[in-house]
Write a protein that holds these residues in place. Structure first.
Motif, PDB file in Angstrom:
ATOM      1  N   ALA A 166      14.519  21.371  26.245  1.00 53.65           N
ATOM      2  CA  ALA A 166      14.786  21.578  24.823  1.00 53.65           C
ATOM      3  C   ALA A 166      13.606  22.299  24.184  1.00 53.65           C
ATOM      4  O   ALA A 166      12.466  22.225  24.672  1.00 53.65           O
ATOM      5  N   GLU A 167      13.877  22.990  23.088  1.00 47.69           N
ATOM      6  CA  GLU A 167      12.835  23.764  22.412  1.00 47.69           C
ATOM      7  C   GLU A 167      11.633  22.879  22.082  1.00 47.69           C
ATOM      8  O   GLU A 167      11.770  21.779  21.558  1.00 47.69           O
ATOM      9  N   GLY A 168      10.453  23.378  22.431  1.00 43.74           N
ATOM     10  CA  GLY A 168       9.225  22.645  22.167  1.00 43.74           C
ATOM     11  C   GLY A 168       8.802  21.714  23.283  1.00 43.74           C
ATOM     12  O   GLY A 168       7.701  21.158  23.237  1.00 43.74           O
ATOM     13  N   GLU A 169       9.660  21.543  24.301  1.00 43.74           N
ATOM     14  CA  GLU A 169       9.340  20.668  25.425  1.00 43.74           C
ATOM     15  C   GLU A 169       9.018  21.505  26.661  1.00 43.74           C
ATOM     16  O   GLU A 169       9.455  22.650  26.784  1.00 43.74           O
ATOM     17  N   THR A 170       8.249  20.939  27.566  1.00 42.88           N
ATOM     18  CA  THR A 170       7.885  21.616  28.816  1.00 42.88           C
ATOM     19  C   THR A 170       8.874  21.245  29.902  1.00 42.88           C
ATOM     20  O   THR A 170       9.136  20.051  30.111  1.00 42.88           O
ATOM     21  N   ASN A 217      16.265  32.350  33.177  1.00 42.24           N
ATOM     22  CA  ASN A 217      15.193  31.903  32.283  1.00 42.24           C
ATOM     23  C   ASN A 217      14.143  33.006  32.196  1.00 42.24           C
ATOM     24  O   ASN A 217      13.403  33.237  33.156  1.00 42.24           O
ATOM     25  N   THR A 219      11.311  33.232  30.887  1.00 39.44           N
ATOM     26  CA  THR A 219       9.895  32.859  30.958  1.00 39.44           C
ATOM     27  C   THR A 219       9.388  32.778  32.392  1.00 39.44           C
ATOM     28  O   THR A 219       8.187  32.656  32.609  1.00 39.44           O
TER      29      THR A 219
END
Length: 339
Positions: A166-170, A217, A219
């Protein structure tokens, strides 16, 4: 016949005190006649923490120093793949037997060169442990026993949210092994090599007939999805490996679904359950958390057995070379070139 190590106590050194070292050390502790006498890691605090946790007397930051200072019989290498070959050579120069985490080396050519250099100076095993997972071993046993008849078709699906969050999590796996984000070859090299080896152990040698991989993904540097189609070298059964490690909604740890179709029946392994399609109410349940440790323990036990009895390792360096060749073939056929 390989050399037999006839000693009441086998002295073991460990190179690497990272996240998975705890599973190795638990495995060593379960085998009689084993003493882990030293552990080494460039991060001295990390090495000391593992030493305190498992009662290991020797702590080092340099493997060469550890090998010179300790009278080791075996070295367990749990370090990044680029360091494997130099450490295996170093151990061989000291006459120390080796069990080395997978992949053996970054490429097949490097593995072949390493195997030539080591020769028969020491015993050399690769820690490729999926074939020791009790649920995989049970499916292999059912197939071997002839419960489904003649093998016709295999499909293994692997899904996880290892590389997304989720956004903000690693993402789970990047939190544990952040360097994986920069791996140009990721899904097959780091993950599916496990399933490839387990499939080889189950159905025999395989050849890749087609492969498609991609990155969903952005990233990541490497691929995170792929479908690999293989053929059984003896028998001709088709074997399909379908994987995605950026699959939102799935658990962070990989979950596998294996379907093995035979001429008389089909066996299904769906996460923690194994059953025949003809008898869906009779299901064998597995504890996957326990099985995770069991595969580490099983491989280490097989390594010690091979040393003590002079018998071949199931994942000897020559056997594992075939898994590396299969992995590299999948990349060649897919044409994967990271941007």
């Amino acid at each position: 016949m390989p050399t037999t190590l006839k000693k009441p106590i086998i002295r073991v050194g460990v190179a690497g005190a990272g996240a998975i070292s705890q599973f190795h050390l638990i495995g060593w502790g379960e085998v009689e006649g084993i003493e882990v006498v030293a552990i080494c890691d460039p991060d001295i605090a990390r090495a000391q923490a593992r030493a305190e946790e498992f009662g290991i007397p020797g702590v080092y930051t340099d493997v060469a120093e550890m090998l010179s200072a300790e009278s080791l019989d075996a070295l367990d290498i749990i370090t990044p793949v680029g360091s494997h070959a130099p450490l295996v050579r170093l151990a061989a120069d000291h006459g120390v037997h080796v069990v080395c985490q997978k992949p053996m080396t970054p490429t097949v050519a490097e593995a072949e060169e390493l195997i030539r250099d080591i020769g028969d100076r020491v015993r050399f095993c690769v820690h490729e442990n999926y074939r020791f997972r009790p649920h995989y071993a049970e499916v292999r046993q059912w197939v071997t026993e002839g419960r489904i008849g003649e093998l016709q078709h295999v499909r293994l699906t692997m899904r996880s949210a290892s590389m997304v969050a989720a956004e903000g999590e690693t993402p789970f796996l990047l939190g544990r092994q952040p360097y994986l984000a920069e791996f140009p070859r990721l899904l097959i090299f780091e993950m599916l090599i496990h399933q490839m080896d387990a499939l080889r152990a189950m159905v025999g040698e395989l050849e890749v007939t087609s492969a498609t991989v991609s990155r969903t993904n952005p990233t990541l540097k490497g691929e995170d999805t792929g479908v690999i189609v293989m053929r059984q070298c003896e028998g001709g059964a088709s074997v399909v490996l379908d994987a995605n490690i950026s699959a939102m909604g799935y658990p962070p740890l990989p979950t596998d679904r294996l379907e093995v179709i035979g001429s008389r029946d089909t066996v299904i392994m769906d996460r923690d359950e194994i059953y025949l399609v003809s008898d869906p109410d009779n299901r064998k349940k597995h504890d996957l958390k326990a099985n995770y440790q069991a595969c580490f323990s099983g491989l280490i036990a097989s390594f010690v057995k091979g040393l003590r009895e002079g018998t071949p390792f199931p994942t000897d360096r020559l056997d594992n070379l075939e898994t590396l060749r299969l992995m590299e073939s999948a990349y060649e056929v897919s044409g994967w070139k990271p941007s």
